[in-house]
Design a protein around this motif. Sequence first.
Motif, PDB file in Angstrom:
ATOM      1  N   SER A 111      -0.284  35.531 -19.437  1.00 42.86           N
ATOM      2  CA  SER A 111      -1.080  34.328 -19.226  1.00 42.86           C
ATOM      3  C   SER A 111      -0.475  33.176 -20.025  1.00 42.86           C
ATOM      4  O   SER A 111      -0.441  33.220 -21.274  1.00 42.86           O
ATOM      5  CB  SER A 111      -2.531  34.563 -19.640  1.00 42.86           C
ATOM      6  N   VAL A 112       0.004  32.165 -19.327  1.00 41.50           N
ATOM      7  CA  VAL A 112       0.604  31.019 -20.003  1.00 41.50           C
ATOM      8  C   VAL A 112      -0.424  30.242 -20.823  1.00 41.50           C
ATOM      9  O   VAL A 112      -0.139  29.836 -21.958  1.00 41.50           O
ATOM     10  CB  VAL A 112       1.316  30.116 -18.974  1.00 41.50           C
TER      11      VAL A 112
ATOM     12  N   ALA B 239      -3.253  23.052 -19.260  1.00 44.42           N
ATOM     13  CA  ALA B 239      -2.562  24.101 -18.507  1.00 44.42           C
ATOM     14  C   ALA B 239      -3.471  24.591 -17.401  1.00 44.42           C
ATOM     15  O   ALA B 239      -4.692  24.688 -17.593  1.00 44.42           O
ATOM     16  CB  ALA B 239      -2.160  25.262 -19.422  1.00 44.42           C
ATOM     17  N   PRO B 240      -2.933  24.891 -16.220  1.00 46.83           N
ATOM     18  CA  PRO B 240      -3.764  25.411 -15.125  1.00 46.83           C
ATOM     19  C   PRO B 240      -4.370  26.759 -15.501  1.00 46.83           C
ATOM     20  O   PRO B 240      -3.700  27.624 -16.052  1.00 46.83           O
ATOM     21  CB  PRO B 240      -2.767  25.553 -13.958  1.00 46.83           C
ATOM     22  N   GLU B 241      -5.649  26.910 -15.188  1.00 52.67           N
ATOM     23  CA  GLU B 241      -6.322  28.174 -15.467  1.00 52.67           C
ATOM     24  C   GLU B 241      -5.745  29.286 -14.586  1.00 52.67           C
ATOM     25  O   GLU B 241      -5.495  29.089 -13.406  1.00 52.67           O
ATOM     26  CB  GLU B 241      -7.828  28.039 -15.226  1.00 52.67           C
ATOM     27  N   GLY B 242      -5.537  30.418 -15.199  1.00 52.00           N
ATOM     28  CA  GLY B 242      -5.042  31.561 -14.440  1.00 52.00           C
ATOM     29  C   GLY B 242      -3.555  31.548 -14.172  1.00 52.00           C
ATOM     30  O   GLY B 242      -3.071  32.377 -13.392  1.00 52.00           O
ATOM     31  N   LEU B 243      -2.803  30.633 -14.798  1.00 54.24           N
ATOM     32  CA  LEU B 243      -1.356  30.576 -14.588  1.00 54.24           C
ATOM     33  C   LEU B 243      -0.696  31.773 -15.279  1.00 54.24           C
ATOM     34  O   LEU B 243      -0.842  31.965 -16.487  1.00 54.24           O
ATOM     35  CB  LEU B 243      -0.793  29.269 -15.139  1.00 54.24           C
ATOM     36  N   THR B 244       0.010  32.565 -14.492  1.00 54.45           N
ATOM     37  CA  THR B 244       0.648  33.790 -15.002  1.00 54.45           C
ATOM     38  C   THR B 244       2.127  33.760 -14.640  1.00 54.45           C
ATOM     39  O   THR B 244       2.487  33.396 -13.517  1.00 54.45           O
ATOM     40  CB  THR B 244      -0.009  35.042 -14.399  1.00 54.45           C
ATOM     41  N   ALA B 245       2.971  34.144 -15.599  1.00 55.32           N
ATOM     42  CA  ALA B 245       4.414  34.198 -15.381  1.00 55.32           C
ATOM     43  C   ALA B 245       4.951  35.504 -15.954  1.00 55.32           C
ATOM     44  O   ALA B 245       4.320  36.128 -16.815  1.00 55.32           O
ATOM     45  CB  ALA B 245       5.115  33.003 -16.018  1.00 55.32           C
TER      46      ALA B 245
ATOM     47  N   SER C 108       1.453  21.226 -22.699  1.00 56.93           N
ATOM     48  CA  SER C 108       1.094  21.196 -21.280  1.00 56.93           C
ATOM     49  C   SER C 108       1.980  22.157 -20.507  1.00 56.93           C
ATOM     50  O   SER C 108       3.093  22.491 -20.932  1.00 56.93           O
ATOM     51  CB  SER C 108       1.237  19.781 -20.702  1.00 56.93           C
ATOM     52  N   ALA C 109       1.489  22.579 -19.346  1.00 53.85           N
ATOM     53  CA  ALA C 109       2.234  23.490 -18.463  1.00 53.85           C
ATOM     54  C   ALA C 109       1.939  23.115 -17.021  1.00 53.85           C
ATOM     55  O   ALA C 109       0.834  22.659 -16.691  1.00 53.85           O
ATOM     56  CB  ALA C 109       1.858  24.948 -18.734  1.00 53.85           C
ATOM     57  N   ARG C 110       2.920  23.331 -16.169  1.00 53.51           N
ATOM     58  CA  ARG C 110       2.740  23.083 -14.735  1.00 53.51           C
ATOM     59  C   ARG C 110       3.665  24.006 -13.961  1.00 53.51           C
ATOM     60  O   ARG C 110       4.681  24.501 -14.485  1.00 53.51           O
ATOM     61  CB  ARG C 110       3.016  21.620 -14.378  1.00 53.51           C
ATOM     62  N   VAL C 111       3.335  24.211 -12.693  1.00 54.10           N
ATOM     63  CA  VAL C 111       4.136  25.053 -11.810  1.00 54.10           C
ATOM     64  C   VAL C 111       5.180  24.184 -11.124  1.00 54.10           C
ATOM     65  O   VAL C 111       4.858  23.112 -10.591  1.00 54.10           O
ATOM     66  CB  VAL C 111       3.245  25.746 -10.759  1.00 54.10           C
TER      67      VAL C 111
END
Length: 459
Positions: free
Chosen positions: A308-309, A331-337, A365-368
């Motif tokens: 989970s990011v 960060a988007p909720e549920g973003l997984t890498a 911050s994070a984004r896809v």
Amino acid sequence: MRLLPAYLWPRFLKRRLPTSLWGRSLLIIVLPVLVMQVAVTWIFFDAHWQTVTARLSEGLAGDIAWAVESYEDDPSPQGLQRLADRAERSMSLSIALQEDRVLPTEQRRGPIGVVDRVLDHALQSRLDRPYWFDTTRYPSYVDIQVQEPQGVLRIIAPRERAVATQAHIFVLWLTIATVLLMGVAILFIRNQVRAIERLADAAEAFGRGETVPRFKPHGAREVRAAATAFMAMRDRIQRHIDQRTALLASVSHDLRTPLTRLRLELALAPPFKRQAAMRGDLDEMEHMIDEYLAFARGEAGETPQPVSVPDLLGAAADDARRAGAEVELSAPEGLTAILRPLAFKRALVNLAGNAASHGDHVRLSARVLTSGGVEIAIEDDGPGIPDEMHEEAFRPFSRLDDSRNQNRKGVGLGLAIARDVARSHGGDITLERSDLGGLKAVIRIPGPVSLAPAEAAAD
């Protein structure tokens, strides 16, 4: 359209040729086969088919000239009947007289016109009367009409009397043979290219710190030799890494023993003036040993897994808050890498700690990425780093005291460790100017990512 100069044509063609080994190998096989097929077909039609067709047309034109002359010798109905019977029996020609008719004015020619030209030339050389012919109305016959004083003498001849009708069979068999040969060639080329692709995948995986347990040399002798050399190189590099890690671990262990004794003696000693300073020096020495060991060990032995990011960013944000900075998290909720959690967390903590040490406000911050993967940015409002010193900041043990406030606890390995972690995941770190006024560290990691259903629907 303006033509390119002659010296630019090689560059023009080179840019449009396939860049992959598979594409170029396929081109090497397919292009000569296609050129050979076109050349053989052209030679066949030019040297054989047209010659045979011309000979057949000349023979048919001779028979028609004989029939016309025979009719003119005896134009009576009885003479015409005898001529028709003889032509049907001996030459497979159907002859009939259409009285008081004239030749059609419409000229009907085939789409290519080769047969029409050859037959027209043959009839023109044998007949001295007006004539008309049609090779398209009947699939199996040729309609030829000759003008006579009594009307039109119509002659229906089998098509094979004027044209070599079996040429398409040659082209068909040539095409089938070409397809079969190209199929076999493509199969062999694909097997050879697949061996090289496996070698490239194994090398890329090793660069990310992964291992391909079932990799073994395949393909041609040269490809096997390259794969064997890669495996030997991989083993040497792995032994070097293991030896370096073991050496630093031993040094760390040997240094921790006297450090522990000193810390114990310092704790048991009666209070004195320099006690707090000495305890700080011991903490700094222990932290330096931990960073040396982390830099040498990296993330070896850790298996990539879905992570989970937002949780990783939350841990880095907590570390920055403990350092006294105001933290903004997005960060988007549920973003997984797919990441190595401990190594990647250490990289984020290092970057967030550096940002908190040099600024009062930190943004995580994070984004896809649209191309696939995830981008994480760590920003601060500190003094920043000049653009020309961005690469210098990634060098191990680099301390940019002139452009950043000195971090007395660090040893100049934070950015080096973070970049090493990012590159081991197949990505990288770049430094930019932040909107907050300080430094912006951007981590881009390729690979599959996933979002929670609600978040994915929102995107």
